[in-house]
Scaffold this motif. Structure first.
Motif, mmCIF file in Angstrom:
data_model
loop_
_atom_site.group_PDB
_atom_site.id
_atom_site.type_symbol
_atom_site.label_atom_id
_atom_site.label_comp_id
_atom_site.label_asym_id
_atom_site.label_seq_id
_atom_site.Cartn_x
_atom_site.Cartn_y
_atom_site.Cartn_z
ATOM 1 N N GLY A 43 -1.331 7.972 -12.411
ATOM 2 C CA GLY A 43 -1.885 6.971 -13.311
ATOM 3 C C GLY A 43 -2.666 5.925 -12.554
ATOM 4 O O GLY A 43 -2.578 5.817 -11.336
ATOM 5 N N PRO A 44 -3.475 5.100 -13.260
ATOM 6 C CA PRO A 44 -4.238 4.066 -12.580
ATOM 7 C C PRO A 44 -3.367 3.112 -11.789
ATOM 8 O O PRO A 44 -3.781 2.575 -10.780
ATOM 9 C CB PRO A 44 -4.965 3.339 -13.718
ATOM 10 N N SER A 45 -2.138 2.902 -12.268
ATOM 11 C CA SER A 45 -1.245 1.991 -11.560
ATOM 12 C C SER A 45 -0.586 2.650 -10.366
ATOM 13 O O SER A 45 0.166 2.021 -9.635
ATOM 14 C CB SER A 45 -0.150 1.483 -12.506
ATOM 15 N N ALA A 46 -0.834 3.972 -10.153
ATOM 16 C CA ALA A 46 -0.245 4.659 -9.010
ATOM 17 C C ALA A 46 -0.987 4.355 -7.721
ATOM 18 O O ALA A 46 -0.527 4.713 -6.655
ATOM 19 C CB ALA A 46 -0.220 6.165 -9.256
ATOM 20 N N GLU A 47 -2.152 3.735 -7.800
ATOM 21 C CA GLU A 47 -2.911 3.342 -6.619
ATOM 22 C C GLU A 47 -3.141 1.836 -6.642
ATOM 23 O O GLU A 47 -3.415 1.260 -7.692
ATOM 24 C CB GLU A 47 -4.247 4.080 -6.552
ATOM 25 N N ILE A 48 -3.021 1.235 -5.474
ATOM 26 C CA ILE A 48 -3.233 -0.201 -5.336
ATOM 27 C C ILE A 48 -4.364 -0.405 -4.342
ATOM 28 O O ILE A 48 -4.283 0.059 -3.196
ATOM 29 C CB ILE A 48 -1.954 -0.904 -4.843
ATOM 30 N N ALA A 49 -5.429 -1.036 -4.786
ATOM 31 C CA ALA A 49 -6.566 -1.334 -3.908
ATOM 32 C C ALA A 49 -6.423 -2.759 -3.389
ATOM 33 O O ALA A 49 -6.047 -3.677 -4.143
ATOM 34 C CB ALA A 49 -7.878 -1.168 -4.666
ATOM 35 N N ALA A 50 -6.727 -2.955 -2.111
ATOM 36 C CA ALA A 50 -6.569 -4.284 -1.514
ATOM 37 C C ALA A 50 -7.497 -4.428 -0.315
ATOM 38 O O ALA A 50 -7.806 -3.445 0.361
ATOM 39 C CB ALA A 50 -5.119 -4.516 -1.087
ATOM 40 N N PRO A 51 -7.933 -5.668 -0.030
ATOM 41 C CA PRO A 51 -8.695 -5.915 1.203
ATOM 42 C C PRO A 51 -7.764 -5.907 2.399
ATOM 43 O O PRO A 51 -6.572 -6.212 2.281
ATOM 44 C CB PRO A 51 -9.294 -7.300 0.957
ATOM 45 N N ALA A 52 -8.292 -5.568 3.558
ATOM 46 C CA ALA A 52 -7.452 -5.476 4.747
ATOM 47 C C ALA A 52 -8.272 -5.778 5.989
ATOM 48 O O ALA A 52 -9.501 -5.826 5.952
ATOM 49 C CB ALA A 52 -6.816 -4.087 4.846
ATOM 50 N N THR A 53 -7.563 -5.971 7.093
ATOM 51 C CA THR A 53 -8.185 -6.266 8.376
ATOM 52 C C THR A 53 -7.566 -5.379 9.442
ATOM 53 O O THR A 53 -6.352 -5.179 9.469
ATOM 54 C CB THR A 53 -7.973 -7.741 8.759
ATOM 55 N N VAL A 54 -8.408 -4.850 10.316
ATOM 56 C CA VAL A 54 -7.931 -4.042 11.436
ATOM 57 C C VAL A 54 -7.460 -4.978 12.547
ATOM 58 O O VAL A 54 -8.176 -5.906 12.934
ATOM 59 C CB VAL A 54 -9.042 -3.113 11.954
ATOM 60 N N THR A 55 -6.270 -4.739 13.046
ATOM 61 C CA THR A 55 -5.727 -5.539 14.149
ATOM 62 C C THR A 55 -5.157 -4.605 15.216
ATOM 63 O O THR A 55 -4.895 -3.432 14.954
ATOM 64 C CB THR A 55 -4.609 -6.487 13.671
ATOM 65 N N SER A 56 -4.959 -5.131 16.401
ATOM 66 C CA SER A 56 -4.306 -4.358 17.466
ATOM 67 C C SER A 56 -2.802 -4.334 17.226
ATOM 68 O O SER A 56 -2.224 -5.281 16.690
ATOM 69 C CB SER A 56 -4.603 -4.971 18.831
#
Length: 389
Positions: free
Chosen positions: A74-87
């Motif tokens: 379902g649409p709620s089965a995926e969560i989209a979010a901003p992110a940042t690459v870190t070490s």
């Protein structure tokens, strides 16, 4: 003008030339073969066959067009979010001076690759000389105590000296050995060089130098930062997820990382923080790329889509919302073929959090254009316009 027939043509709208300007790098429009009658009116197109736009694989990478499989859930089965690459905690190291002194040698500069244990610089230091002297004195005392104990032990066995003299020598040897170990550990931790007057600055990990403050002849204090080293393959992704969504995410959930370049990368949720940041009210989700970690650069911004397990939503098909494009009033997805893309009309259900539910028109697992899908649309419209001429 070519008069051969074509079984399919997309309706043209006024002003498509402006949209066609977004097209790039000469994608071509593939149609059937045969004899072509006069072009059909735009209001009554022939839609008996698929329309394909040919786009070379090299153009996908250069234009940043991502291709991903259609997911299920379902649409709620995926969560989209901003992110940042870190070490990762072990993927980046700060290299400091262990003693005060003057930098007399700099072996590497910004951007150089280095190996763990490699000498980056030398610092001439009075502290190093003092530590080296203390180590030598302690080693000499330990050697003397060892000889004294050996002599007293021999005299005791011969009955010449009492037992307490032998025990006193034994105790003195233990103290001298402990002092020698302490002095040696201090010199080793400071990185005292073999010449006894310099401190070596050593790389603790392999990687590349990302920052370098060491300058020949400069005087540095203890713990002053001289270099930073990062391992390009040791990265993680930190996603900011609202508290309501963070409760649904569990370690082990799968995810997809989408950067501004290259193909999407699969990832796994490592952990979720139990607290949220005060300003954003978002929890931090740590994701580990399963492949292609070397494609990321620490500090760059990316997008993630986390697939939540067992949320109880009805099973359906989902795609990123930007994969759905509208052509002549109809929602379509661009399905990847061997040589390009075919526009597939679909029925879209709910849209939520950057995810669109597909009710019909597509099958799970089919690969479709997602990020920058509008470029495929522009190429298709441009190619249709050229056929119309």
């Amino acid at each position: 003008m070519d008069d051969s027939p074509r079984p399919n043509n997309w309706p043209m709208m006024i002003g498509i030339a402006a949209v066609a300007g977004l097209a790039g790098f000469g994608a071509s429009y593939v149609v059937g073969t045969g004899t072509k009658p006069a072009p059909a009116p735009a209001t009554a197109p022939d839609k008996t066959g698929p329309v394909e736009v040919r786009i070379p694989a090299a153009y996908l990478a250069s234009a940043g067009i991502a291709v991903e499989p259609v997911g299920s859930g379902g649409p709620s089965a995926e969560i989209a979010a901003p992110a940042t690459v870190t070490s990762t905690p072990t993927g980046e190291a700060v290299v400091v001076a262990r003693a005060s002194g003057t930098i007399t040698r700099v072996n590497h500069r910004l951007g150089d690759p280095v190996r763990a244990g490699e000498v980056l610089a030398l610092v001439d230091s009075l502290d190093a000389a003092s530590m080296s002297a203390d180590r030598s004195v302690a080693a000499a005392k330990a050697d003397l105590a060892r000889k004294t104990y050996a002599r007293e032990s021999g005299l005791y066995r011969q009955g010449v000296t009492p037992r307490q003299d032998m025990e006193a020598a034994q105790s003195a040897l233990a103290v001298a050995n402990a002092e020698a170990q302490r002095a040696s550990a201090i010199a080793r931790a400071a990185g005292v060089a073999g010449n006894g007057r310099s401190v070596v600055v050593v790389a603790p990990i392999s990687g590349r130098i990302t920052a370098g403050a060491a300058m020949l002849g400069a005087f540095v204090q203890p713990q002053a930062e001289l270099f930073r080293i990062a391992d390009a393959g040791a990265v993680q992704v930190e996603a900011a997820v609202p508290a309501a969504d963070a409760r649904r995410i569990m370690p082990g959930d799968t995810a997809t990382i989408i950067s501004g370049r290259g193909a999407p990368i699969d990832a796994t949720v490592r952990s979720v923080t139990p607290t949220v940041a005060g300003a954003t009210q978002a929890a931090t989700v740590i994701l580990i790329p399963t492949t292609g970690a070397g494609q990321f650069i620490a500090g760059e911004g990316v997008q993630v889509r986390i697939r939540v397990r067992g949320d109880g939503s009805a099973v359906s098909l989902t795609v990123p919302e930007d994969a759905v494009q509208n052509i002549d009033g109809r929602d379509v997805l661009f399905v990847r073929t061997a040589t390009g893309f075919v526009a597939r009309p679909v029925l879209v259900g709910t849209r939520s959090g950057g995810i669109a539910q597909i009710v019909s028109g597509i099958r799970a697992g089919e690969r479709v254009a997602t990020r920058n899908a509008f470029l495929v649309k522009a190429d298709m419209i441009k190619s249709a316009g050229e056929e119309e001429e």
